[in-house]
Scaffold this motif. Structure first.
Motif, PDB file in Angstrom:
ATOM      1  N   TRP A   1       0.812  -1.199   0.000  1.00  0.00           N
ATOM      2  CA  TRP A   1       0.000   0.000   0.000  1.00  0.00           C
ATOM      3  C   TRP A   1       0.857   1.264   0.000  1.00  0.00           C
ATOM      4  CZ3 TRP A   1      -4.085   1.884  -1.696  1.00  0.00           C
ATOM      5  CH2 TRP A   1      -4.578   3.105  -1.235  1.00  0.00           C
ATOM      6  N   ALA A   2       2.020   1.237   0.629  1.00  0.00           N
ATOM      7  CA  ALA A   2       2.892   2.409   0.658  1.00  0.00           C
ATOM      8  C   ALA A   2       3.234   2.873  -0.750  1.00  0.00           C
ATOM      9  CB  ALA A   2       4.168   2.100   1.437  1.00  0.00           C
TER      10      ALA A   2
ATOM     11  N   GLN B   1       0.987   6.304  -3.433  1.00  0.00           N
ATOM     12  CA  GLN B   1       1.732   7.398  -4.051  1.00  0.00           C
ATOM     13  C   GLN B   1       1.286   7.667  -5.484  1.00  0.00           C
ATOM     14  OE1 GLN B   1       3.850   9.199  -2.223  1.00  0.00           O
ATOM     15  NE2 GLN B   1       3.356   7.842  -0.499  1.00  0.00           N
ATOM     16  N   LEU B   2       0.554   6.733  -6.083  1.00  0.00           N
ATOM     17  CA  LEU B   2       0.147   6.859  -7.481  1.00  0.00           C
ATOM     18  C   LEU B   2      -0.997   7.859  -7.629  1.00  0.00           C
ATOM     19  CD1 LEU B   2       0.159   3.073  -8.429  1.00  0.00           C
ATOM     20  CD2 LEU B   2       2.022   4.729  -8.700  1.00  0.00           C
ATOM     21  N   ARG B   3      -1.173   8.326  -8.854  1.00  0.00           N
ATOM     22  CA  ARG B   3      -2.314   9.178  -9.168  1.00  0.00           C
ATOM     23  C   ARG B   3      -3.191   8.466 -10.201  1.00  0.00           C
ATOM     24  NH1 ARG B   3      -1.411  10.478  -5.154  1.00  0.00           N
ATOM     25  NH2 ARG B   3      -0.836  12.489  -4.221  1.00  0.00           N
ATOM     26  N   LEU B   4      -4.487   8.692 -10.070  1.00  0.00           N
ATOM     27  CA  LEU B   4      -5.437   8.048 -10.963  1.00  0.00           C
ATOM     28  C   LEU B   4      -5.524   8.773 -12.298  1.00  0.00           C
ATOM     29  CD1 LEU B   4      -8.276   7.372  -8.369  1.00  0.00           C
ATOM     30  CD2 LEU B   4      -6.853   5.630  -9.478  1.00  0.00           C
ATOM     31  N   ARG B   5      -5.669   7.998 -13.365  1.00  0.00           N
ATOM     32  CA  ARG B   5      -5.967   8.553 -14.684  1.00  0.00           C
ATOM     33  C   ARG B   5      -7.476   8.448 -14.915  1.00  0.00           C
ATOM     34  NH1 ARG B   5      -1.457   8.849 -18.117  1.00  0.00           N
ATOM     35  NH2 ARG B   5       0.389   7.765 -17.351  1.00  0.00           N
ATOM     36  N   ASP B   6      -8.026   9.415 -15.642  1.00  0.00           N
ATOM     37  CA  ASP B   6      -9.424   9.252 -16.014  1.00  0.00           C
ATOM     38  C   ASP B   6      -9.507   8.313 -17.221  1.00  0.00           C
ATOM     39  OD1 ASP B   6      -8.917  10.722 -18.337  1.00  0.00           O
ATOM     40  OD2 ASP B   6      -9.969  12.517 -17.668  1.00  0.00           O
TER      41      ASP B   6
END
Length: 317
Positions: free
Chosen positions: A120-121, A125-130
């Motif tokens: 999970w660490a 840290q990731l960002r979601l794409r639409d």
């Protein structure tokens, strides 16, 4: 092009976030709420008796700038329309449950590889794409965060990915006080039996292609008042809906799916949004759709949309 994508998405995301976060008091005052006053099954019975059809937003109703399986996405939809939220639950390598549909990270996040293989660490840290590829400011939400958000707001349909642990998800739902506001999705009689044994008080979405499927589920120990029948995504079947209605089992029908062959895509292509209301009149109690805004608008125009003040529906302000 990569910089433009990030900048453009950041701008879209910022505007979306500002719309959600800046006037938060106003947002909360006008947002819809679907909250069972007693039992979720009774709430669904009430909608059926009133001739109303519910929307179930597939993966939370993503739209440009707002990614699937994200809390801001669901929040934005609920500000506009009353809707159930269908989300996907997976588990990280170190045991944290989170919302994500794909086994791999590549399509919907800035990461790559198998989601369940990462701690999970790293995932947080990731960002979601639409769904159009733009990077948004939003992170992957945990199941716990989604449950906290949904309490007092709406009903969640939980779709279990292969990595998810049934018992731990059920425990999280109970801990959040959401047992009466979830529908657990089962694709087989065996899965339905396992979920019912763990959570006899929770509703199950079960696959029903014929009345005999209900008999099989009952033989597996699942009472009719814990069933919501998912009847497929291809061909509406009013005669089956009538049989299910006699057994007091609510009907889910999916117009969702991959374009260009999904019913959502066909309805969109030919400008036939009124078909959503027709499906309601034919006996569909819950529409699972990738076009929740359009479907909700069509239902409202036909007088089939849930109304504030009845069946546990509220709207602030």
């Amino acid at each position: 092009m990569g910089r433009y994508r990030v900048f453009h998405a950041g701008f879209v995301g910022f505007v979306g976030f500002a719309a959600l976060a800046a006037p938060l008091g106003a947002q909360e005052q006008r947002a819809w709420a679907l909250v069972p006053t007693s039992d979720l099954s009774s709430m669904l019975d009430c909608f059926e008796a009133a001739g109303q059809t519910l929307i179930s937003a597939h993966r939370g109703g993503p739209t440009p700038g707002l990614p699937e399986n994200a809390i801001p996405t669901m929040d934005a939809l609920l500000a506009a329309h009353p809707a159930i939220m269908e989300v996907d639950v997976a588990q990280s390598a170190d045991g944290v449950h989170f919302l994500l549909h794909d086994d791999r990270l590549d399509r919907t996040t800035t990461g790559s590889g198998e989601a369940a293989a990462q701690d999970w660490a790293a995932l947080k840290q990731l960002r979601l794409r639409d769904n159009w590829g733009w990077i948004t400011p939003y992170a992957i939400p945990t199941l716990a965060e989604a449950l906290v958000w949904a309490k007092g707001r709406t009903v969640l349909q939980l779709d279990f990915k292969r990595s998810a642990d049934y018992a731990e998800v059920v425990a999280a739902v109970r801990e959040a006080g959401m047992a009466n506001s979830v529908i657990l999705i089962a694709y087989s009689t065996g899965q339905a039996r396992a979920l019912h044994e763990l959570a006899p008080e929770m509703l199950l979405s079960v696959s029903v292609e014929a009345p005999g499927d209900v008999a099989e589920l009952k033989a597996a120990g699942i009472p009719e008042n814990r069933m919501v029948a998912f009847t497929g995504t291809r061909l509406p079947r009013p005669e089956l809906y009538a049989e299910l209605d006699k057994a007091d089992i609510e009907v889910i029908f999916g117009t969702l799916g991959r374009p260009p062959r999904s019913l959502d895509a066909v309805i969109d292509r030919y400008g036939m949004d009124e078909r959503y209301a027709e499906l309601g009149r034919e006996g569909v109690d819950i529409l699972a759709t990738d076009r929740p805004r359009e479907a909700a608008a069509a239902l409202a125009e036909a007088g089939r949309s849930p109304q504030a003040g009845q069946c546990g529906v509220g709207r602030g302000g």
